[in-house]
Design a protein around this motif. Sequence first.
Motif, PDB file in Angstrom:
ATOM      1  N   SER A 199       0.859  -1.177   0.000  1.00  0.00           N
ATOM      2  CA  SER A 199       0.000   0.000   0.000  1.00  0.00           C
ATOM      3  C   SER A 199       0.894   1.226   0.000  1.00  0.00           C
ATOM      4  CB  SER A 199      -0.929   0.020   1.221  1.00  0.00           C
ATOM      5  OG  SER A 199      -0.186   0.166   2.420  1.00  0.00           O
ATOM      6  N   ILE A 200       0.304   2.377  -0.287  1.00  0.00           N
ATOM      7  CA  ILE A 200       1.046   3.638  -0.206  1.00  0.00           C
ATOM      8  C   ILE A 200       0.225   4.634   0.586  1.00  0.00           C
ATOM      9  CG2 ILE A 200       2.308   3.276  -2.356  1.00  0.00           C
ATOM     10  CD1 ILE A 200       0.422   5.286  -3.686  1.00  0.00           C
ATOM     11  N   ARG A 201       0.885   5.666   1.092  1.00  0.00           N
ATOM     12  CA  ARG A 201       0.208   6.735   1.823  1.00  0.00           C
ATOM     13  C   ARG A 201       1.028   8.006   1.663  1.00  0.00           C
ATOM     14  NH1 ARG A 201       1.473   4.259   7.857  1.00  0.00           N
ATOM     15  NH2 ARG A 201       3.737   4.581   7.792  1.00  0.00           N
ATOM     16  N   PRO A 202       0.404   9.179   1.806  1.00  0.00           N
ATOM     17  CA  PRO A 202       1.182  10.429   1.726  1.00  0.00           C
ATOM     18  C   PRO A 202       2.263  10.449   2.809  1.00  0.00           C
ATOM     19  CG  PRO A 202      -1.166  10.886   1.590  1.00  0.00           C
ATOM     20  CD  PRO A 202      -1.044   9.445   1.945  1.00  0.00           C
ATOM     21  N   ARG A 203       3.415  10.958   2.471  1.00  0.00           N
ATOM     22  CA  ARG A 203       4.499  11.026   3.449  1.00  0.00           C
ATOM     23  C   ARG A 203       4.055  11.845   4.656  1.00  0.00           C
ATOM     24  NH1 ARG A 203       9.119   8.815   1.990  1.00  0.00           N
ATOM     25  NH2 ARG A 203       9.404   8.310  -0.231  1.00  0.00           N
ATOM     26  N   GLY A 204       4.353  11.306   5.844  1.00  0.00           N
ATOM     27  CA  GLY A 204       3.936  11.953   7.077  1.00  0.00           C
ATOM     28  C   GLY A 204       2.631  11.409   7.626  1.00  0.00           C
ATOM     29  N   GLU A 205       1.870  10.727   6.788  1.00  0.00           N
ATOM     30  CA  GLU A 205       0.614  10.108   7.226  1.00  0.00           C
ATOM     31  C   GLU A 205       0.917   8.851   8.038  1.00  0.00           C
ATOM     32  OE1 GLU A 205      -2.672   9.593   8.284  1.00  0.00           O
ATOM     33  OE2 GLU A 205      -3.072  10.843   6.509  1.00  0.00           O
ATOM     34  N   THR A 206       0.126   8.577   9.069  1.00  0.00           N
ATOM     35  CA  THR A 206       0.315   7.364   9.884  1.00  0.00           C
ATOM     36  C   THR A 206      -0.736   6.305   9.586  1.00  0.00           C
ATOM     37  OG1 THR A 206      -0.974   8.369  11.688  1.00  0.00           O
ATOM     38  CG2 THR A 206       1.441   8.618  11.752  1.00  0.00           C
ATOM     39  N   LYS A 207      -1.856   6.712   9.017  1.00  0.00           N
ATOM     40  CA  LYS A 207      -2.913   5.762   8.697  1.00  0.00           C
ATOM     41  C   LYS A 207      -2.516   4.946   7.469  1.00  0.00           C
ATOM     42  CE  LYS A 207      -7.844   5.559   7.529  1.00  0.00           C
ATOM     43  NZ  LYS A 207      -9.057   6.375   7.228  1.00  0.00           N
ATOM     44  N   LEU A 208      -2.776   3.645   7.519  1.00  0.00           N
ATOM     45  CA  LEU A 208      -2.417   2.769   6.404  1.00  0.00           C
ATOM     46  C   LEU A 208      -3.353   2.986   5.228  1.00  0.00           C
ATOM     47  CD1 LEU A 208      -1.681  -0.570   8.329  1.00  0.00           C
ATOM     48  CD2 LEU A 208      -0.015   1.025   7.371  1.00  0.00           C
ATOM     49  N   GLY A 209      -2.789   2.867   4.024  1.00  0.00           N
ATOM     50  CA  GLY A 209      -3.602   2.947   2.824  1.00  0.00           C
ATOM     51  C   GLY A 209      -4.232   1.593   2.489  1.00  0.00           C
ATOM     52  N   THR A 210      -5.026   1.567   1.433  1.00  0.00           N
ATOM     53  CA  THR A 210      -5.641   0.315   0.978  1.00  0.00           C
ATOM     54  C   THR A 210      -4.575  -0.550   0.320  1.00  0.00           C
ATOM     55  OG1 THR A 210      -7.732   1.451   0.593  1.00  0.00           O
ATOM     56  CG2 THR A 210      -7.429  -0.681  -0.482  1.00  0.00           C
ATOM     57  N   ARG A 211      -4.529  -1.802   0.719  1.00  0.00           N
ATOM     58  CA  ARG A 211      -3.450  -2.667   0.245  1.00  0.00           C
ATOM     59  C   ARG A 211      -3.931  -3.607  -0.848  1.00  0.00           C
ATOM     60  NH1 ARG A 211      -5.491  -5.695   4.474  1.00  0.00           N
ATOM     61  NH2 ARG A 211      -5.307  -7.967   4.293  1.00  0.00           N
ATOM     62  N   THR A 212      -2.981  -4.011  -1.676  1.00  0.00           N
ATOM     63  CA  THR A 212      -3.213  -5.105  -2.616  1.00  0.00           C
ATOM     64  C   THR A 212      -2.221  -6.216  -2.298  1.00  0.00           C
ATOM     65  OG1 THR A 212      -1.689  -4.138  -4.231  1.00  0.00           O
ATOM     66  CG2 THR A 212      -4.001  -3.580  -4.460  1.00  0.00           C
ATOM     67  N   GLU A 213      -2.612  -7.437  -2.578  1.00  0.00           N
ATOM     68  CA  GLU A 213      -1.730  -8.589  -2.348  1.00  0.00           C
ATOM     69  C   GLU A 213      -1.212  -9.076  -3.696  1.00  0.00           C
ATOM     70  OE1 GLU A 213      -1.603 -12.827   0.087  1.00  0.00           O
ATOM     71  OE2 GLU A 213      -3.519 -12.144  -0.729  1.00  0.00           O
ATOM     72  N   LEU A 214       0.120  -9.181  -3.813  1.00  0.00           N
ATOM     73  CA  LEU A 214       0.738  -9.617  -5.058  1.00  0.00           C
ATOM     74  C   LEU A 214       1.140 -11.070  -4.944  1.00  0.00           C
ATOM     75  CD1 LEU A 214       3.095  -6.570  -5.754  1.00  0.00           C
ATOM     76  CD2 LEU A 214       0.680  -6.851  -6.345  1.00  0.00           C
ATOM     77  N   LYS A 215       0.774 -11.861  -5.954  1.00  0.00           N
ATOM     78  CA  LYS A 215       1.122 -13.277  -5.987  1.00  0.00           C
ATOM     79  C   LYS A 215       1.982 -13.590  -7.211  1.00  0.00           C
ATOM     80  CE  LYS A 215      -2.663 -15.193  -3.236  1.00  0.00           C
ATOM     81  NZ  LYS A 215      -1.776 -15.792  -2.218  1.00  0.00           N
TER      82      LYS A 215
END
Length: 478
Positions: A199-215
């Motif tokens: 997942s990614i998030r704006p720098r400085g943010e502590t809340k996790l972004g929506t994740r994807t799982e890679l296989k």
Amino acid sequence: MSAYEAVIGLEVHVHLATASKLFCSCPNSFGDEPNTNVCEVCSGMPGVLPVLNRKAVEYATRMALAIHAQINQRSQFARKNYFYPDMPKDYQISQFELPLCEHGWLDITVNGQKRRIGITRIHMEDDAGKNIHPQGENFSYVDLNRAGTPLIEIVSEPDLRSAEEAVAYLKKLHAMVVSLGISNGNMEEGCFRCDANVSIRPRGETKLGTRTELKNLNSFRNVQRAIEFEIARQSDLLDDGEKVIQETRLYDANRNLTAPMRSKEDAQDYRYFPDPDLLPVVITDEELAEWAATQPELPEARMARYMGELQLPEQDAEQLCSDPHLAELFEKTCALGAQPKKAANIMLGMLLREINQTGVSSADLKITPEAIAELVTIIGNGTISAKIAADIFPELMKGDVMPTALVKERGLVQVSDTGAIDAAVQKVIDAHPAEVEAYKGGKTKLVSFFVGQVMREMRGKANPAMVNEALARLLGQN
């Protein structure tokens, strides 16, 4: 610098190298004829009862000890329910609420920066079978040889911040499982594989972004490429004002992209419940003490020993210890009396070059420690030059010849005769008057040109130190 920070967690699956499967006596063997290592238990026949392989518990616990984890001496198997053709029971036997261990860690170093990566848990489970899809056909086969193979799943905290860190973490885990002897770590056979949650998030943010799982990440290189692609893909979505969808995505190495596979399941989707056919796993105090006392040397400790006792530079020690097979070959070479630094130079130079060019696995090397030790000796005593050593090294990789015999057979013994070398140097000087004049005019780097010409004249067999000495002496006289 990107406006976003990546947050990455890895789920690493490791096949345990037990003789038999996790809950039955079928061979745990790769490459056999399809559906030959199958019985009523691992094929999911009604009414059969699984029996736990105790060696798998030992191997899993050894890994837990290696990552400094809190070991739960009482853990519980659960049923993870889902339907897929290669899962004959329609559920996987895994661990959920009570795993084997929790709260471990390991340290990685990337670009000179050391970071501690948390490990959430290690749990045991059995593997699924394998679906085979013949190209161009409208049907698939199912091979159940792998069904029931013992696995551990090593789940990291979302502490990784780049593809480079993810690869460094994976390589360290890989070296550990091979050093422990609990797995052969063969990625092509699926014995060491991982899924990446990105997942990614704006720098400085502590809340996790929506994740994807890679296989479908079956090599260190593909792990890096897939994560880098996914970070870029998610960044583009957010830049365009769109949302990242929680889903499982398949990595296509040929096109270097990820594509949707299915919506991402959460724990409730699997309807976990304790397996009624299996008792809790109990590790006694005596077993835990014995396994802890008999742990083999791990890569980090081996690296420290190489730097301390053998005086290897940190980079050399780290490179050798990252591959337990190379480290073992190095140990045996040094035990035969080879000077450690010179042996390391050969292994990290000539040997790694051959591995990279031929694609041979370090586990399948045929070159012997005796051959490497002898090569160190004959380079050191001036019998051959480093160039000749490099020329004959591909032959030594075949494992059926020793360097001294090969050098004599091919007439490659280094020439250290002063008269012969002086004659060759004088011939080269006479043939290149313009270069001699330029050298005397201050272009001293031309000495490399003269060395090359002399070595060519003497078919690479001249003693390099004596060539340099003769050039300095004779160029000064001309």
